[in-house]
Write a protein that holds these residues in place. Structure first.
Motif, mmCIF file in Angstrom:
data_model
loop_
_atom_site.group_PDB
_atom_site.id
_atom_site.type_symbol
_atom_site.label_atom_id
_atom_site.label_comp_id
_atom_site.label_asym_id
_atom_site.label_seq_id
_atom_site.Cartn_x
_atom_site.Cartn_y
_atom_site.Cartn_z
ATOM 1 N N TRP A 23 0.834 -1.211 0.000
ATOM 2 C CA TRP A 23 0.000 0.000 0.000
ATOM 3 C C TRP A 23 0.860 1.249 0.000
ATOM 4 N N ARG A 24 1.889 1.250 0.840
ATOM 5 C CA ARG A 24 2.779 2.420 0.913
ATOM 6 C C ARG A 24 3.427 2.690 -0.442
ATOM 7 N N ASP A 25 3.861 1.632 -1.113
ATOM 8 C CA ASP A 25 4.536 1.802 -2.396
ATOM 9 C C ASP A 25 3.571 2.278 -3.481
ATOM 10 N N ARG A 26 2.322 1.816 -3.417
ATOM 11 C CA ARG A 26 1.334 2.245 -4.416
ATOM 12 C C ARG A 26 0.851 3.655 -4.158
ATOM 13 N N GLY A 27 0.794 4.068 -2.899
ATOM 14 C CA GLY A 27 0.421 5.438 -2.566
ATOM 15 C C GLY A 27 -1.058 5.680 -2.427
ATOM 16 N N GLU A 28 -1.895 4.829 -2.991
ATOM 17 C CA GLU A 28 -3.348 5.001 -2.900
ATOM 18 C C GLU A 28 -4.019 3.655 -3.148
ATOM 19 N N VAL A 29 -5.062 3.350 -2.361
ATOM 20 C CA VAL A 29 -5.750 2.065 -2.508
ATOM 21 C C VAL A 29 -7.253 2.259 -2.378
ATOM 22 N N ALA A 30 -8.012 1.376 -3.011
ATOM 23 C CA ALA A 30 -9.435 1.220 -2.710
ATOM 24 C C ALA A 30 -9.479 0.325 -1.487
ATOM 25 N N ILE A 31 -9.812 0.888 -0.334
ATOM 26 C CA ILE A 31 -9.478 0.241 0.928
ATOM 27 C C ILE A 31 -10.209 -1.078 1.145
ATOM 28 N N LEU A 32 -11.506 -1.164 0.855
ATOM 29 C CA LEU A 32 -12.215 -2.415 1.147
ATOM 30 C C LEU A 32 -11.752 -3.570 0.276
ATOM 31 N N PRO A 33 -11.620 -3.417 -1.050
ATOM 32 C CA PRO A 33 -11.087 -4.538 -1.830
ATOM 33 C C PRO A 33 -9.716 -4.996 -1.346
ATOM 34 N N ASP A 34 -8.881 -4.040 -0.909
ATOM 35 C CA ASP A 34 -7.543 -4.415 -0.453
ATOM 36 C C ASP A 34 -7.568 -5.103 0.902
ATOM 37 N N THR A 35 -8.449 -4.672 1.815
ATOM 38 C CA THR A 35 -8.524 -5.378 3.102
ATOM 39 C C THR A 35 -9.163 -6.748 2.926
ATOM 40 N N ARG A 36 -10.079 -6.873 1.985
ATOM 41 C CA ARG A 36 -10.626 -8.205 1.698
ATOM 42 C C ARG A 36 -9.533 -9.130 1.190
ATOM 43 N N ASN A 37 -8.683 -8.619 0.324
ATOM 44 C CA ASN A 37 -7.582 -9.420 -0.198
ATOM 45 C C ASN A 37 -6.633 -9.838 0.926
ATOM 46 N N LEU A 38 -6.324 -8.897 1.835
ATOM 47 C CA LEU A 38 -5.457 -9.218 2.971
ATOM 48 C C LEU A 38 -6.068 -10.301 3.838
ATOM 49 N N MET A 39 -7.352 -10.152 4.180
ATOM 50 C CA MET A 39 -7.971 -11.126 5.079
ATOM 51 C C MET A 39 -8.088 -12.497 4.432
ATOM 52 N N LEU A 40 -8.267 -12.522 3.120
ATOM 53 C CA LEU A 40 -8.312 -13.812 2.454
ATOM 54 C C LEU A 40 -6.946 -14.487 2.514
ATOM 55 N N LYS A 41 -5.881 -13.702 2.362
ATOM 56 C CA LYS A 41 -4.528 -14.269 2.491
ATOM 57 C C LYS A 41 -4.315 -14.840 3.890
ATOM 58 N N LEU A 42 -4.751 -14.086 4.920
ATOM 59 C CA LEU A 42 -4.572 -14.566 6.286
ATOM 60 C C LEU A 42 -5.386 -15.833 6.534
ATOM 61 N N THR A 43 -6.625 -15.834 6.049
ATOM 62 C CA THR A 43 -7.484 -17.000 6.264
ATOM 63 C C THR A 43 -6.944 -18.224 5.546
ATOM 64 N N PHE A 44 -6.485 -18.043 4.324
ATOM 65 C CA PHE A 44 -5.912 -19.166 3.592
ATOM 66 C C PHE A 44 -4.637 -19.671 4.268
ATOM 67 N N ALA A 47 -12.451 -7.900 7.283
ATOM 68 C CA ALA A 47 -12.072 -6.975 6.207
ATOM 69 C C ALA A 47 -12.812 -5.660 6.341
ATOM 70 N N SER A 48 -14.094 -5.720 6.669
ATOM 71 C CA SER A 48 -14.875 -4.501 6.870
ATOM 72 C C SER A 48 -14.333 -3.697 8.041
ATOM 73 N N THR A 49 -14.016 -4.374 9.150
ATOM 74 C CA THR A 49 -13.529 -3.668 10.337
ATOM 75 C C THR A 49 -12.185 -2.998 10.071
ATOM 76 N N ILE A 50 -11.276 -3.699 9.411
ATOM 77 C CA ILE A 50 -9.974 -3.093 9.106
ATOM 78 C C ILE A 50 -10.145 -1.893 8.183
ATOM 79 N N ALA A 51 -11.029 -2.005 7.193
ATOM 80 C CA ALA A 51 -11.266 -0.875 6.293
ATOM 81 C C ALA A 51 -11.743 0.341 7.071
ATOM 82 N N TRP A 52 -12.684 0.143 8.007
ATOM 83 C CA TRP A 52 -13.186 1.258 8.808
ATOM 84 C C TRP A 52 -12.103 1.803 9.734
ATOM 85 N N MET A 53 -11.229 0.943 10.242
ATOM 86 C CA MET A 53 -10.132 1.424 11.083
ATOM 87 C C MET A 53 -9.256 2.415 10.308
ATOM 88 N N VAL A 54 -8.914 2.064 9.072
ATOM 89 C CA VAL A 54 -8.071 2.938 8.266
ATOM 90 C C VAL A 54 -8.807 4.231 7.929
#
Length: 447
Positions: free
Chosen positions: A141-162, A264-271
């Motif tokens: 995220w830092r390297d990209r500079g900008e993210v669509a937060i919910l799709p990215d937190t969903r992707n993160l949580m799926l990685k953790l769950t897997f 994923a929803s909770t992390i998105a709201w935290m950010v």
């Protein structure tokens, strides 16, 4: 709000002497308003009808909704059943812990709960497993500079769950595809034809369940696979009572679903909250720098009170599950009303999370309500994790991963001298049901 209610359905009527909310549409009932603007719908209903009223959930039928704080006792009541959840979503939640009651629930829960307690998570090295995945995501995220937060937190949580499930890297793309198809069952119309979402979702569920059965066989054979599944199987096999593997399979599916969507929803709201409140960001960065590293065990979480308060206040303000359905198994006294046996009930967690009867200044995002408290965490403070026998087993897991995320985000962004900044509005496109989350289009910049 008026556009979300049927202008041709304005007459008032009663059902079991309880008013029915006007404005329902044919087939879909009040679902447009429930999905898009639940807070205003509840406020309007309370203002015009009182604390007890019926909402029409379309295919799921009418649910009697109660805004009286007495409704919270339903989460613990022995004569209130969770089986209604399975009837509303049989293809995706059937056989899982959230739908079972009484001895069946206790037996299934006892069979796997050890793996989700702090000791079990620590022995399994879950914190060490998560830390590099979270750090890699926030660095991207830092390297990209900008993210669509919910799709990215969903992707993160799926990685953790897997990673919890020990899925090999070469299989991840197929699991991603099947999981997306599985999620279609949450909103699929009841049309079972080739190519339709219901048919694809059921096929994905069967594929995931078959893979889970193989995980169980591998765990029992002590194959090289690692992950929380092994610990669940071990605890399950050591428990008292004969349980079918179907129980394990259903709850592995639940782990996949619950571990992804709500977190994923909770992390998105935290950010989002950190981006909107610079003073919160500064407090989190100060704590992260003092701690110096991402915590990996539950014994380390006490060093991160700001991160924990951020997690708890975000859940309070932005509950990922806004409504909980139940069924009354006998006649109940609920507030000032007698509720007949068999009534389908709706417990609006969103209403109670932001109720002035339960929280001081409920519309304000305050970490101080957690940092300055002297009493233990109350059941009402944990509404998002349920209560009584149905309290969520994943509570300690979520606590760990969300604190880890907060500290990793602060350390990574501070190293580069950047902070989260809100790049778009947050209210438009927000959703409240069947799970609640910010809009998919909310963007966060890091600069």
């Amino acid at each position: 709000m008026d556009m979300l209610l049927n202008p041709l359905n304005r007459w008032r009527r009663l059902r079991d002497d309880i008013p029915v909310m006007p404005g329902a549409f044919p087939l879909v009932g009040h679902l447009p308003a429930i999905v898009c603007d639940l807070p205003r719908l509840l406020r309007r209903a309370e203002r015009t009808l009182g604390s007890h009223f019926w909402l029409d959930f379309g295919p799921a039928g009418h649910l009697m909704t109660c805004l009286d704080p007495d409704a919270l006792a339903l989460l613990r009541h022995k004569e209130v059943s969770s089986a209604l959840i399975e009837e509303m979503a049989p293809d995706i939640l059937g056989g899982t812990l959230v739908t079972l009651d009484g001895s069946a629930h206790r037996q299934a829960r006892d069979g796997i709960k050890a793996a989700f307690l702090p000791r079990g998570l620590t022995e399994a090295g879950i914190g060490e497993l998560f830390e590099p995945i979270i750090r890699a995501q926030v660095k991207a995220w830092r390297d990209r500079g900008e993210v669509a937060i919910l799709p990215d937190t969903r992707n993160l949580m799926l990685k953790l769950t897997f990673s919890l499930m020990g899925i090999p890297a070469q299989d991840l793309s197929e699991w991603h595809r099947k999981y997306r198809q599985l999620l279609q069952l949450m909103v699929a119309p009841p049309i079972d034809l080739p190519g339709m979402p219901l048919r694809r979702g059921r096929a994905a569920r069967d594929w995931i369940d078959a893979q889970s059965r193989q995980f169980i066989r591998d765990a029992r054979a002590r194959a090289a696979r690692t992950g929380l599944i092994n610990d669940m199987v071990s605890a399950f096999d050591c428990s008292d009572g004969a349980l079918s593997d179907d129980v394990l399979v259903a709850n592995i599916r639940l782990l996949l679903l619950a571990g992804h969507e709500t977190s994923a929803s909770t992390i998105a709201w935290m950010v989002i909250e950190l981006a909107q409140h610079p003073e919160l960001w500064d407090a989190l960065v100060e704590e992260a720098q003092r701690v110096g590293a991402v915590p990996t065990g539950h014994e380390d979480l006490a060093q991160c009170p700001v991160a924990e308060a951020l997690f708890r206040e975000t859940l309070r303000m932005h509950p990922a599950s806004s409504l909980v359905p139940r069924r009354a198994m006998q006649e109940l006294q609920l507030g000032q009303r007698r509720i007949p046996a068999g009534t389908h009930l709706c417990i609006p967690l969103l209403h109670f999370s932001t109720s002035p009867l339960l929280h001081e200044a409920p519309d304000q995002f305050r970490l101080g309500r957690w940092l300055q408290r002297t009493e233990p965490i109350r059941p009402v403070d944990m509404l998002q994790f349920g209560a009584g026998p149905h309290v969520c087993m994943g509570y300690h897991l979520v606590w760990l991963e969300l604190v880890q995320f907060s500290i990793a985000l602060a350390l990574t962004m501070q190293e580069a001298g950047v902070r989260p900044r809100l790049m778009s509005g947050v209210e438009k496109g927000r959703r409240y049901y069947p799970t609640a989350h910010p809009s998919m289009t909310v963007r966060i910049g890091f600069s």
